[in-house]
Design a protein around this motif. Structure first.
Motif, PDB file in Angstrom:
ATOM      1  N   ASN A  97     -25.883 -56.016 144.872  1.00  0.00           N
ATOM      2  CA  ASN A  97     -26.303 -56.962 143.831  1.00  0.00           C
ATOM      3  C   ASN A  97     -25.183 -57.264 142.837  1.00  0.00           C
ATOM      4  O   ASN A  97     -25.385 -57.320 141.626  1.00  0.00           O
ATOM      5  CB  ASN A  97     -27.537 -56.442 143.081  1.00  0.00           C
ATOM      6  N   GLU A 196     -29.150 -43.735 136.019  1.00  0.00           N
ATOM      7  CA  GLU A 196     -29.701 -45.006 135.549  1.00  0.00           C
ATOM      8  C   GLU A 196     -30.127 -44.909 134.085  1.00  0.00           C
ATOM      9  O   GLU A 196     -29.940 -45.848 133.305  1.00  0.00           O
ATOM     10  CB  GLU A 196     -30.878 -45.411 136.434  1.00  0.00           C
ATOM     11  N   GLU A 197     -30.655 -43.762 133.707  1.00  0.00           N
ATOM     12  CA  GLU A 197     -31.007 -43.542 132.303  1.00  0.00           C
ATOM     13  C   GLU A 197     -29.757 -43.406 131.447  1.00  0.00           C
ATOM     14  O   GLU A 197     -29.682 -43.951 130.336  1.00  0.00           O
ATOM     15  CB  GLU A 197     -31.861 -42.274 132.198  1.00  0.00           C
ATOM     16  N   ALA A 199     -26.908 -44.740 132.080  1.00  0.00           N
ATOM     17  CA  ALA A 199     -26.265 -46.059 132.010  1.00  0.00           C
ATOM     18  C   ALA A 199     -26.769 -46.857 130.819  1.00  0.00           C
ATOM     19  O   ALA A 199     -25.996 -47.569 130.151  1.00  0.00           O
ATOM     20  CB  ALA A 199     -26.512 -46.822 133.313  1.00  0.00           C
ATOM     21  N   LYS A 200     -28.055 -46.758 130.523  1.00  0.00           N
ATOM     22  CA  LYS A 200     -28.610 -47.476 129.375  1.00  0.00           C
ATOM     23  C   LYS A 200     -28.046 -46.940 128.069  1.00  0.00           C
ATOM     24  O   LYS A 200     -27.748 -47.700 127.135  1.00  0.00           O
ATOM     25  CB  LYS A 200     -30.132 -47.356 129.390  1.00  0.00           C
ATOM     26  N   ARG A 203     -24.372 -48.132 127.855  1.00  0.00           N
ATOM     27  CA  ARG A 203     -24.252 -49.563 127.563  1.00  0.00           C
ATOM     28  C   ARG A 203     -24.595 -49.850 126.102  1.00  0.00           C
ATOM     29  O   ARG A 203     -23.959 -50.685 125.456  1.00  0.00           O
ATOM     30  CB  ARG A 203     -25.146 -50.351 128.512  1.00  0.00           C
ATOM     31  N   ASP A 223     -28.743 -51.053 142.945  1.00  0.00           N
ATOM     32  CA  ASP A 223     -28.171 -52.138 142.165  1.00  0.00           C
ATOM     33  C   ASP A 223     -26.981 -51.601 141.372  1.00  0.00           C
ATOM     34  O   ASP A 223     -27.150 -50.881 140.388  1.00  0.00           O
ATOM     35  CB  ASP A 223     -29.235 -52.697 141.214  1.00  0.00           C
ATOM     36  N   SER A 225     -24.949 -53.269 139.574  1.00  0.00           N
ATOM     37  CA  SER A 225     -24.663 -54.027 138.348  1.00  0.00           C
ATOM     38  C   SER A 225     -25.178 -53.330 137.087  1.00  0.00           C
ATOM     39  O   SER A 225     -24.805 -53.706 135.981  1.00  0.00           O
ATOM     40  CB  SER A 225     -25.267 -55.430 138.440  1.00  0.00           C
ATOM     41  N   GLN A 226     -26.036 -52.322 137.253  1.00  0.00           N
ATOM     42  CA  GLN A 226     -26.518 -51.590 136.084  1.00  0.00           C
ATOM     43  C   GLN A 226     -25.455 -50.636 135.536  1.00  0.00           C
ATOM     44  O   GLN A 226     -25.610 -50.084 134.455  1.00  0.00           O
ATOM     45  CB  GLN A 226     -27.787 -50.806 136.434  1.00  0.00           C
ATOM     46  N   PHE A 227     -24.371 -50.442 136.304  1.00  0.00           N
ATOM     47  CA  PHE A 227     -23.273 -49.585 135.887  1.00  0.00           C
ATOM     48  C   PHE A 227     -22.043 -50.444 135.611  1.00  0.00           C
ATOM     49  O   PHE A 227     -22.014 -51.634 135.890  1.00  0.00           O
ATOM     50  CB  PHE A 227     -22.964 -48.547 136.966  1.00  0.00           C
ATOM     51  N   ASP A 228     -21.007 -49.819 135.086  1.00  0.00           N
ATOM     52  CA  ASP A 228     -19.763 -50.539 134.815  1.00  0.00           C
ATOM     53  C   ASP A 228     -18.769 -50.383 135.955  1.00  0.00           C
ATOM     54  O   ASP A 228     -17.986 -51.294 136.239  1.00  0.00           O
ATOM     55  CB  ASP A 228     -19.142 -50.030 133.514  1.00  0.00           C
ATOM     56  N   ARG A 249     -17.411 -54.214 136.783  1.00  0.00           N
ATOM     57  CA  ARG A 249     -18.160 -55.349 136.232  1.00  0.00           C
ATOM     58  C   ARG A 249     -17.201 -56.401 135.681  1.00  0.00           C
ATOM     59  O   ARG A 249     -16.136 -56.081 135.133  1.00  0.00           O
ATOM     60  CB  ARG A 249     -19.133 -54.888 135.144  1.00  0.00           C
TER      61      ARG A 249
END
Length: 553
Positions: A97, A196-197, A199-200, A203, A223, A225-228, A249
């Motif tokens: 993605n 994933e947690e 990453a938020k 960010r 996915d 794209s949720q990471f850099d 990214r």
């Protein structure tokens, strides 16, 4: 360390009834593609590398035959080849993605990780990087190299339950934090970090976050794209070696310095001619994963469950801090009480298993991942990694369970002071294993009852132990006193060298009058190997002290 519920194996979430997707339907013959050649081995080391899928080989051969031109060439062959390669790169990007212009093709995850960490840190002023103590060596050694340049590394260790939480990472972030880098699926235990947690959190704090997804990519589609930044290697995904990718990214654009200089280049960051056929193979490997990963995840969970259930009677436990649905099936780390991993592997030569990461399997040291998870040294040395994959069948798992059971019982009998007999295969290249195939630890007709019989002597370190049982008689010599052992039996734990040494030692002690001037090399008629000399001297000293005490008493 928390008690692990073995019966459920923490795989309940993967064992529920489910419907196979259209891509999971078997072929007309109802079979998988032809299986790669494993000789007469049962291959259970998929976490080290995977066999290249025949469909990937076909895609690569086609590329070599028709799309071999240099994509930078301005002529027709170059232009046509470039179009094909870009189509494959688009497919790879779509799988994660992301966009094609966010991918850098590398030689594998090690290069990707190096480029991510060094490239981003060299492009900014902040000097602090956060990672964990259970990363792959590719990350740990890269951070250590950066520390030599003046950067500060924060290594977060698992908590008392053997896990790392998002709160633990957030707690160590400072205004000087330049980057966070964490592994998603651990390559030795299959445990998953909550990336994933995290990453938020990263960010929200505008901190670049790199994820080592090397062991995640073979098992599920995600996915990126949720990471850099994300690192992936094709050879873990049933693709070719020497090719991987680094996702970076593009918006907002993440500053990065090149790692390799030269002509040409991808995004101005990596010089060199890109491997057309490798990209074709990588794209095909990911396409197969996309079509089958849901069904495959359930199948691997069942295979793991079958194996663990077969070995439960030997006291086997799963090394994990995340057995409640936060393990990824496919990478299983098993603790086997009183069974040294090297000895087990020497007695199961037709099973391709490992002590831990392939990068560390030749080391006599225990897995640092397990010791960082708060397991003690002996447990780490008594643990093996069994990783299953696309071509592992139920029949192979059942056969592996039987091979392991026979070997485990034999080794545990030696450790428990019970009669032991070996009739199976063994590693012909291990120079020490042969002398323990017909063990003489027990005096004829004697079985040690550890609950009743008091040991004469215990010689042990965390990585080996010898316990002697029997009686001692004093013997008067012309110039000194000595002792003689009677009804001497023993039990032992350790890698093949120690079991061999202890076996020979017990045989020799039964036939000799021993003084406090004991010399093992003279007693056994052999020169001790240099790499075991320190431990051999420790054993010799322990025996001398025991003899001196018996003479003086």
């Amino acid at each position: 360390m928390m008690k692990i519920d073995l019966e459920g194996l923490g795989l309940e979430a993967f064992m529920k009834p489910h419907q196979a997707s259209a891509g999971n339907q078997p072929s007309a013959e109802g079979k998988l593609p032809s299986k790669p050649q494993f000789s007469n081995m049962i291959y259970l080391d998929y976490a080290a590398t995977t066999p290249v899928d025949p469909r990937v080989i076909e895609a690569m051969v086609n590329s070599m035959e028709t799309d071999w031109a240099n994509v930078s060439s301005p002529h027709e062959l170059g232009i046509v080849t470039k179009q094909k390669v870009e189509a494959d790169l688009d497919a790879i990007a779509a799988h994660f993605n992301v966009n094609r212009d966010e991918l850098i093709i590398t030689s594998g995850s090690t290069e990707s990780i190096n480029h991510a960490l060094k490239g981003v840190l060299h492009a900014q002023k902040k000097k602090e990087i956060i990672t964990s103590t259970i990363e792959h060596k590719a990350t740990i050694n890269t951070v250590q190299a950066l520390m030599k340049e003046g950067y500060r590394g924060k290594f977060i260790a698992p908590n008392s339950e053997g896990i790392i939480t998002a709160e633990m990472i957030e707690a160590v972030i400072t205004d000087e934090t330049a980057m966070i880098s964490l592994i998603w699926v651990n390559n030795e235990t299959g445990d998953k970090l909550p990336v994933e947690e995290i990453a938020k959190i990263a960010r929200a704090r505008k901190i670049p976050f790199h994820v080592d997804a090397t062991q995640a990519a073979p098992h599920f589609q995600f996915d990126a794209s949720q990471f850099d930044l994300v690192s992936v290697s094709a050879h873990k995904c049933y693709g070719p070696k020497a090719i991987g990718l680094l996702y970076r990214r593009s918006f907002p654009k993440l500053p990065m310095m090149p790692l390799i200089d030269g002509s040409g280049g991808q995004l101005g960051l990596r010089a060199g001619t890109i491997p057309n056929e490798g990209i074709a193979g990588f794209a095909k490997a990911l396409e197969i994963i996309k079509d089958n990963w849901v069904e495959e995840r359930h199948r691997l969970a069942k295979l793991e469950s079958y194996l663990v259930q077969r070995l439960l009677s030997f006291g086997v436990e799963v090394n994990s801090g995340n057995l409640k649905g936060h393990r990824e099936p496919g990478v299983l780390n098993l603790y086997i009480p009183n069974v040294n991993a090297d000895t087990l592997m020497a007695l199961t030569p037709k099973l391709a298993i490992a002590k831990g990461s392939a990068c560390n399997s030749d080391s006599s040291l225990p897995s640092y991942v397990l010791t960082e998870m708060n397991y003690d040294l002996k447990r780490a040395l008594s643990s093996v990694r069994i990783s299953v994959g696309r071509y592992t069948t139920e029949e192979e798992i059942f056969a592996a369970g039987e091979m392991l059971s026979v070997a485990i019982e034999f080794i545990q009998n030696i450790a428990d002071g019970k009669p032991a007999n070996w009739y199976g295969e063994y590693d012909l290249y291990n120079s020490y294993i042969a002398s323990i195939l017909e063990p003489d630890y027990l005096e004829d007709g004697i079985t040690i009852n550890a609950g009743i019989d008091a040991p004469l002597l215990v010689i042990e370190k965390e990585h080996f132990s010898l316990t002697l049982y029997g009686k001692v008689e004093k013997v008067a010599l012309d110039d000194s006193d000595a002792i003689r052992f009677t009804a001497l039996s023993g039990k032992a734990y350790g890698e093949p060298y120690y079991l061999s040494l202890f076996n020979d030692l017990i045989i020799a002690l039964r036939d000799e009058t021993i003084s406090s001037q004991l010399a093992l090399e003279q007693l056994l008629g052999m020169k001790m190997p240099a790499n075991y000399l320190r431990d051999t001297l420790f054993i010799e000293k322990s025996l001398r002290n025991f003899i001196a005490q018996q003479i003086e008493s």
